[in-house]
Write a protein that holds these residues in place. Structure first.
Motif, short mmCIF file in Angstrom:
data_model
loop_
_atom_site.label_atom_id
_atom_site.label_comp_id
_atom_site.label_asym_id
_atom_site.label_seq_id
_atom_site.Cartn_x
_atom_site.Cartn_y
_atom_site.Cartn_z
N ARG A 83 -8.05 4.13 -7.44
CA ARG A 83 -7.06 4.81 -8.28
C ARG A 83 -7.16 4.31 -9.71
O ARG A 83 -7.17 3.11 -9.96
CB ARG A 83 -5.65 4.56 -7.74
CG ARG A 83 -4.58 5.47 -8.31
CD ARG A 83 -4.67 6.85 -7.72
NE ARG A 83 -3.64 7.76 -8.24
CZ ARG A 83 -3.59 9.05 -7.94
NH1 ARG A 83 -4.49 9.58 -7.12
NH2 ARG A 83 -2.64 9.83 -8.44
N THR A 100 0.40 18.92 -18.43
CA THR A 100 -0.94 19.47 -18.20
C THR A 100 -2.03 18.40 -18.26
O THR A 100 -3.21 18.73 -18.10
CB THR A 100 -1.28 20.56 -19.24
OG1 THR A 100 -1.40 19.96 -20.54
CG2 THR A 100 -0.19 21.63 -19.29
N GLN A 102 -4.77 15.56 -17.59
CA GLN A 102 -5.68 15.20 -16.52
C GLN A 102 -6.42 13.94 -16.93
O GLN A 102 -6.80 13.77 -18.10
CB GLN A 102 -6.69 16.31 -16.26
CG GLN A 102 -6.11 17.61 -15.74
CD GLN A 102 -5.71 17.53 -14.29
OE1 GLN A 102 -6.21 16.70 -13.53
NE2 GLN A 102 -4.79 18.39 -13.88
N THR A 116 -10.96 15.47 -14.70
CA THR A 116 -10.62 15.59 -13.29
C THR A 116 -9.64 16.73 -13.07
O THR A 116 -9.11 17.32 -14.02
CB THR A 116 -9.99 14.28 -12.77
OG1 THR A 116 -8.74 14.06 -13.45
CG2 THR A 116 -10.91 13.10 -13.02
N THR A 117 -9.41 17.07 -11.84
CA THR A 117 -8.39 18.04 -11.46
C THR A 117 -7.41 17.35 -10.52
O THR A 117 -7.71 16.30 -9.93
CB THR A 117 -9.00 19.27 -10.78
OG1 THR A 117 -9.72 18.85 -9.61
CG2 THR A 117 -9.95 19.99 -11.71
N SER A 118 -6.22 17.93 -10.40
CA SER A 118 -5.19 17.41 -9.48
C SER A 118 -4.73 16.00 -9.83
O SER A 118 -4.33 15.23 -8.94
CB SER A 118 -5.70 17.45 -8.03
OG SER A 118 -6.08 18.75 -7.67
N SER A 119 -4.79 15.66 -11.11
CA SER A 119 -4.22 14.37 -11.51
C SER A 119 -2.70 14.41 -11.35
O SER A 119 -2.07 15.47 -11.41
CB SER A 119 -4.56 14.07 -12.97
OG SER A 119 -5.94 13.84 -13.13
N THR A 120 -2.12 13.25 -11.16
CA THR A 120 -0.67 13.11 -11.05
C THR A 120 -0.10 12.65 -12.38
O THR A 120 -0.58 11.66 -12.95
CB THR A 120 -0.29 12.10 -9.96
OG1 THR A 120 -0.80 12.55 -8.70
CG2 THR A 120 1.22 11.94 -9.84
N ASN A 130 -5.39 9.37 -11.16
CA ASN A 130 -6.16 10.13 -10.19
C ASN A 130 -7.04 9.16 -9.41
O ASN A 130 -7.28 8.02 -9.85
CB ASN A 130 -7.02 11.19 -10.88
CG ASN A 130 -7.29 12.39 -9.99
OD1 ASN A 130 -7.23 12.31 -8.77
ND2 ASN A 130 -7.57 13.53 -10.60
N ASP A 147 -6.65 27.00 -19.62
CA ASP A 147 -6.08 27.91 -18.62
C ASP A 147 -6.26 29.34 -19.12
O ASP A 147 -5.71 29.70 -20.16
CB ASP A 147 -4.61 27.59 -18.39
CG ASP A 147 -4.01 28.41 -17.25
OD1 ASP A 147 -4.79 28.87 -16.39
OD2 ASP A 147 -2.78 28.59 -17.22
N ALA A 269 -7.03 24.80 -15.40
CA ALA A 269 -5.85 24.11 -14.89
C ALA A 269 -5.24 24.85 -13.71
O ALA A 269 -4.75 24.24 -12.76
CB ALA A 269 -4.81 23.94 -16.00
N ARG A 270 -5.28 26.19 -13.75
CA ARG A 270 -4.70 27.00 -12.68
C ARG A 270 -5.61 28.19 -12.39
O ARG A 270 -6.29 28.69 -13.27
CB ARG A 270 -3.31 27.54 -13.08
CG ARG A 270 -2.24 26.51 -13.28
CD ARG A 270 -0.90 27.19 -13.53
NE ARG A 270 -0.90 27.97 -14.76
CZ ARG A 270 0.03 28.86 -15.08
NH1 ARG A 270 1.02 29.11 -14.23
NH2 ARG A 270 -0.03 29.51 -16.22
#
Length: 285
Positions: A83, A100, A102, A116-120, A130, A147, A269-270
């Motif tokens: 992590r 938004t 990342q 990266t994608t799906s970062s918190t 991530n 996006d 992003a989406r």
């Protein structure tokens, strides 16, 4: 002599020119232990050895790779699994919308950022994180993904008999992040509509288009396919237009013209806002 970090967290706090230096003896961070260097946190999924390396924080994003005004530079790439997190200040967002963000990294000198994608993102504590698997870290920062969303204009919206007909598609960037890479737009075909593409057009039905930066493929029986590697500027649009004729024949009804954005090498992003449609009513003469 090697130093082993076995407690839950090691905090190393520095000033604006923060730096952690590791000599030939190096340090080892055991699996699950948090190493924090002035806001950069590393939680390895296996024991991590750091030898003959430095980690330094700067407030200058990479040239040509926009990001927040917080960047961590290593003197040599570090192969890492686990992590990775960045604690940033709201004033360091550099114009990005916090939600938004990342995590992003560069694996070697003179290479582009891998976003990266799906970062918190924790907007309360201002941390983005991530999990990475076997990635080389040379630069670590945060940025945002672009996006894209299409808007279809089929005109006229009501047709009586055979009528000149146009379709304009605006591909709009919604995240204030310029795109990088190639993407495709598919526009549905209908037997009552015959459309062509003119790469020289700059305006279709009084709407500005950039047909010259798109390549056109008419070989698919179900879709007109247009592809571009032209960047869509942050918050801007890139458009194309098709022209032709709608011929209702001896019938009346409704035609739906829809478009779908399909990323090729662009990372978005989406993907749940990549479709739009416009309806046209037609009547026999």
């Amino acid at each position: 002599m090697r130093t082993y970090l076995t407690f839950l967290g090691l905090l190393l706090a520095f000033g604006a020119s923060a730096q952690l230096s590791m000599g030939t003896g190096g340090i080892s961070v055991l699996m699950g232990t948090t190493l924090t260097v002035d806001g950069l946190s590393l939680i390895p999924s296996a024991s991590l050895n750091l030898t003959s390396n430095t980690i330094q924080r700067t407030s200058t994003p990479l040239a040509g790779n926009p990001g927040i005004n917080r960047l961590y530079q290593l003197s040599a790439p570090l192969l890492f699994s686990g992590r990775v997190g960045i604690s940033y200040l709201p004033g360091e967002l550099n114009g990005y919308t916090e939600s938004t963000l990342q995590l992003a990294y560069a694996p070697a000198p003179s290479t582009n950022l891998t976003v990266t994608t799906s970062s918190t993102v924790n907007a309360a504590t201002h941390i983005v994180s991530n999990t990475l698997v076997s990635q080389n870290l040379y630069v670590v920062t945060a940025t945002a993904l672009s996006d894209l969303s299409p808007i279809v204009y089929a005109r006229p919206t009501t047709v009586y008999g055979s009528t000149p007909f146009t379709v304009v598609v605006d591909v709009v960037e919604l995240n204030s992040v310029a795109t990088s890479g190639t993407f495709t737009v598919r526009v549905t075909k209908d037997q009552k509509v015959d459309l062509t593409f003119d790469a020289g057009l700059t305006s279709v039905n009084r709407r500005s288009v950039q047909n010259s930066v798109w390549s056109f493929n008419n070989s698919n029986p179900n879709y007109y396919i247009l592809t571009t590697s032209q960047s869509v500027s942050a918050g801007d649009r890139l458009s194309f237009g098709l022209t032709g004729t709608l011929s209702p024949g001896a019938s009346s009804g409704v035609i739906t013209v829809s478009s779908t954005v399909l990323p090729t090498s662009v990372v978005e992003a989406r993907l749940n806002n990549n479709i739009d449609a416009d309806k046209v009513e037609y009547f026999q003469q």
